[in-house]
Motif scaffolding. Structure first.
Motif, mmCIF file in Angstrom:
data_model
loop_
_atom_site.group_PDB
_atom_site.id
_atom_site.type_symbol
_atom_site.label_atom_id
_atom_site.label_comp_id
_atom_site.label_asym_id
_atom_site.label_seq_id
_atom_site.Cartn_x
_atom_site.Cartn_y
_atom_site.Cartn_z
ATOM 1 N N MET A 76 0.822 -1.185 0.000
ATOM 2 C CA MET A 76 0.000 0.000 0.000
ATOM 3 C C MET A 76 0.870 1.254 0.000
ATOM 4 S SD MET A 76 -3.082 0.942 0.039
ATOM 5 C CE MET A 76 -4.319 1.960 0.642
ATOM 6 N N LYS A 77 1.924 1.186 0.795
ATOM 7 C CA LYS A 77 2.829 2.334 0.882
ATOM 8 C C LYS A 77 3.499 2.596 -0.463
ATOM 9 C CE LYS A 77 6.695 4.064 3.502
ATOM 10 N NZ LYS A 77 6.480 5.210 4.219
ATOM 11 N N SER A 78 3.825 1.540 -1.197
ATOM 12 C CA SER A 78 4.476 1.710 -2.496
ATOM 13 C C SER A 78 3.531 2.388 -3.506
ATOM 14 C CB SER A 78 4.960 0.366 -3.034
ATOM 15 O OG SER A 78 3.859 -0.472 -3.286
ATOM 16 N N ILE A 79 2.265 2.084 -3.425
ATOM 17 C CA ILE A 79 1.279 2.712 -4.315
ATOM 18 C C ILE A 79 1.188 4.205 -4.028
ATOM 19 C CG2 ILE A 79 -1.156 2.800 -4.949
ATOM 20 C CD1 ILE A 79 -1.263 -0.207 -4.404
ATOM 21 N N ILE A 80 1.170 4.555 -2.771
ATOM 22 C CA ILE A 80 1.104 5.970 -2.383
ATOM 23 C C ILE A 80 2.366 6.700 -2.812
ATOM 24 C CG2 ILE A 80 0.973 7.561 -0.424
ATOM 25 C CD1 ILE A 80 -0.812 5.482 0.969
ATOM 26 N N ASP A 81 3.516 6.053 -2.663
ATOM 27 C CA ASP A 81 4.783 6.667 -3.074
ATOM 28 C C ASP A 81 4.807 6.900 -4.594
ATOM 29 O OD1 ASP A 81 5.722 6.778 -0.494
ATOM 30 O OD2 ASP A 81 6.808 4.867 -0.624
ATOM 31 N N ARG A 82 4.351 5.912 -5.366
ATOM 32 C CA ARG A 82 4.322 6.085 -6.822
ATOM 33 C C ARG A 82 3.380 7.218 -7.214
ATOM 34 N NH1 ARG A 82 2.887 0.694 -9.663
ATOM 35 N NH2 ARG A 82 1.821 0.364 -7.704
ATOM 36 N N TYR A 83 2.234 7.300 -6.524
ATOM 37 C CA TYR A 83 1.280 8.373 -6.807
ATOM 38 C C TYR A 83 1.913 9.729 -6.537
ATOM 39 C CZ TYR A 83 -2.668 11.532 -6.236
ATOM 40 O OH TYR A 83 -3.515 12.607 -6.325
ATOM 41 N N ASN A 84 2.550 9.894 -5.394
ATOM 42 C CA ASN A 84 3.193 11.163 -5.035
ATOM 43 C C ASN A 84 4.301 11.525 -6.022
ATOM 44 O OD1 ASN A 84 1.545 11.663 -2.839
ATOM 45 N ND2 ASN A 84 2.887 10.570 -1.414
ATOM 46 N N LYS A 85 5.084 10.518 -6.455
ATOM 47 C CA LYS A 85 6.166 10.764 -7.407
ATOM 48 C C LYS A 85 5.591 11.238 -8.745
ATOM 49 C CE LYS A 85 10.150 8.552 -9.525
ATOM 50 N NZ LYS A 85 10.884 7.302 -9.703
ATOM 51 N N GLN A 86 4.534 10.582 -9.217
ATOM 52 C CA GLN A 86 3.896 10.960 -10.482
ATOM 53 C C GLN A 86 3.310 12.365 -10.384
ATOM 54 O OE1 GLN A 86 4.006 9.153 -13.244
ATOM 55 N NE2 GLN A 86 2.786 10.607 -14.410
ATOM 56 N N LYS A 87 2.724 12.677 -9.271
ATOM 57 C CA LYS A 87 2.133 13.998 -9.044
ATOM 58 C C LYS A 87 3.200 15.087 -9.108
ATOM 59 C CE LYS A 87 -1.718 15.973 -7.669
ATOM 60 N NZ LYS A 87 -2.802 16.172 -8.575
ATOM 61 N N GLU A 88 4.354 14.849 -8.502
ATOM 62 C CA GLU A 88 5.462 15.816 -8.509
ATOM 63 C C GLU A 88 5.971 16.029 -9.930
ATOM 64 O OE1 GLU A 88 8.524 14.641 -5.746
ATOM 65 O OE2 GLU A 88 7.103 14.590 -4.079
ATOM 66 N N GLU A 89 6.083 14.940 -10.706
ATOM 67 C CA GLU A 89 6.561 15.064 -12.084
ATOM 68 C C GLU A 89 5.594 15.884 -12.931
ATOM 69 O OE1 GLU A 89 7.238 11.161 -13.612
ATOM 70 O OE2 GLU A 89 8.874 10.736 -12.223
ATOM 71 N N GLU A 90 4.297 15.670 -12.735
ATOM 72 C CA GLU A 90 3.301 16.432 -13.489
ATOM 73 C C GLU A 90 3.353 17.910 -13.122
ATOM 74 O OE1 GLU A 90 -0.576 14.755 -12.960
ATOM 75 O OE2 GLU A 90 -0.068 12.921 -14.022
ATOM 76 N N GLN A 91 3.552 18.212 -11.859
ATOM 77 C CA GLN A 91 3.629 19.608 -11.441
ATOM 78 C C GLN A 91 4.850 20.293 -12.046
ATOM 79 O OE1 GLN A 91 3.449 19.609 -7.164
ATOM 80 N NE2 GLN A 91 1.222 19.348 -7.124
ATOM 81 N N GLN A 92 5.972 19.598 -12.115
ATOM 82 C CA GLN A 92 7.180 20.190 -12.697
ATOM 83 C C GLN A 92 7.023 20.364 -14.204
ATOM 84 O OE1 GLN A 92 10.712 18.116 -11.511
ATOM 85 N NE2 GLN A 92 10.493 18.692 -9.356
ATOM 86 N N GLN A 93 6.293 19.462 -14.857
ATOM 87 C CA GLN A 93 6.056 19.590 -16.287
ATOM 88 C C GLN A 93 5.146 20.778 -16.581
ATOM 89 O OE1 GLN A 93 4.559 15.866 -17.693
ATOM 90 N NE2 GLN A 93 6.581 14.895 -17.767
ATOM 91 N N LEU A 94 4.205 21.043 -15.690
ATOM 92 C CA LEU A 94 3.295 22.163 -15.901
ATOM 93 C C LEU A 94 4.002 23.504 -15.731
ATOM 94 C CD1 LEU A 94 -0.027 20.950 -14.225
ATOM 95 C CD2 LEU A 94 0.511 21.118 -16.647
ATOM 96 N N LEU A 95 5.134 23.501 -15.019
ATOM 97 C CA LEU A 95 5.889 24.737 -14.869
ATOM 98 C C LEU A 95 6.582 25.108 -16.175
ATOM 99 C CD1 LEU A 95 7.466 24.200 -11.326
ATOM 100 C CD2 LEU A 95 5.485 25.594 -11.936
#
Length: 164
Positions: A1-20
């Motif tokens: 479960m923790k790995s799923i949350i970590d992957r979600y957070n990592k993907q979210k950070e990448e999307e935010q940096q791409q939007l910049l």
């Protein structure tokens, strides 16, 4: 479960940096617009099929699925209609009950005030008193109309345009 949350957070950070980055933001919105166009086309096609248009390209299985979907929708509409009619019927029964109760209360109030109501009730409800015996036979005769003022044909009024 923790790995799923970590992957979600990592993907979210990448999307935010791409939007910049303005170039990646434009690409993102272009992809989003393309997806929305495809979805709109699909929904329009489904709507046309539900309306009975453009059915020639559908297979027998697709037509069966469309028929089942329409039947389910029709059942829902009929249930809603039946429920509304039932509710209206309940309201009308309540109104009838209230009116009949009010009617009986009015009969009690006016029945006590009119001691002479029994005598009036025994008479016909629509009678006309003319001072004569109401049970005596009445003789009526038809007669021809009497002309009141007969003019000679030469003296009659002339209508219309007179040319001489």
């Amino acid at each position: 479960m923790k790995s799923i949350i970590d992957r979600y957070n990592k993907q979210k950070e990448e999307e935010q940096q791409q939007l910049l980055n303005p170039a990646s933001e434009v690409k993102f919105w272009q992809r989003e617009a393309a997806c929305l166009r495809k979805e709109l086309q699909y929904l329009q096609e489904c709507h046309r099929q539900l309306m009975g248009e453009e059915l020639s390209g559908l297979s027998a299985k697709d037509l069966q699925n469309l028929e089942n979907q329409l039947e389910m929708s029709l059942k829902g509409v009929r249930m809603k209609k039946g429920n509304l009619i039932y509710q209206e019927n309940l309201e009308l029964h309540k109104k009838v009950k209230l009116v009949s109760q009010e009617n009986s209360e009015l009969r009690e109030v006016y029945g006590k005030q009119n001691v002479d109501g029994a005598n009036r009730a025994s008479q016909a409800p629509c009678t006309v008193g003319n001072g004569y015996d109401s049970h005596a036979p009445i003789h009526l005769q038809l007669s021809q109309p009497h002309p009141h003022n007969i003019e000679a044909p030469g003296k009659s009024m002339k209508l219309g345009l007179q040319l001489q």
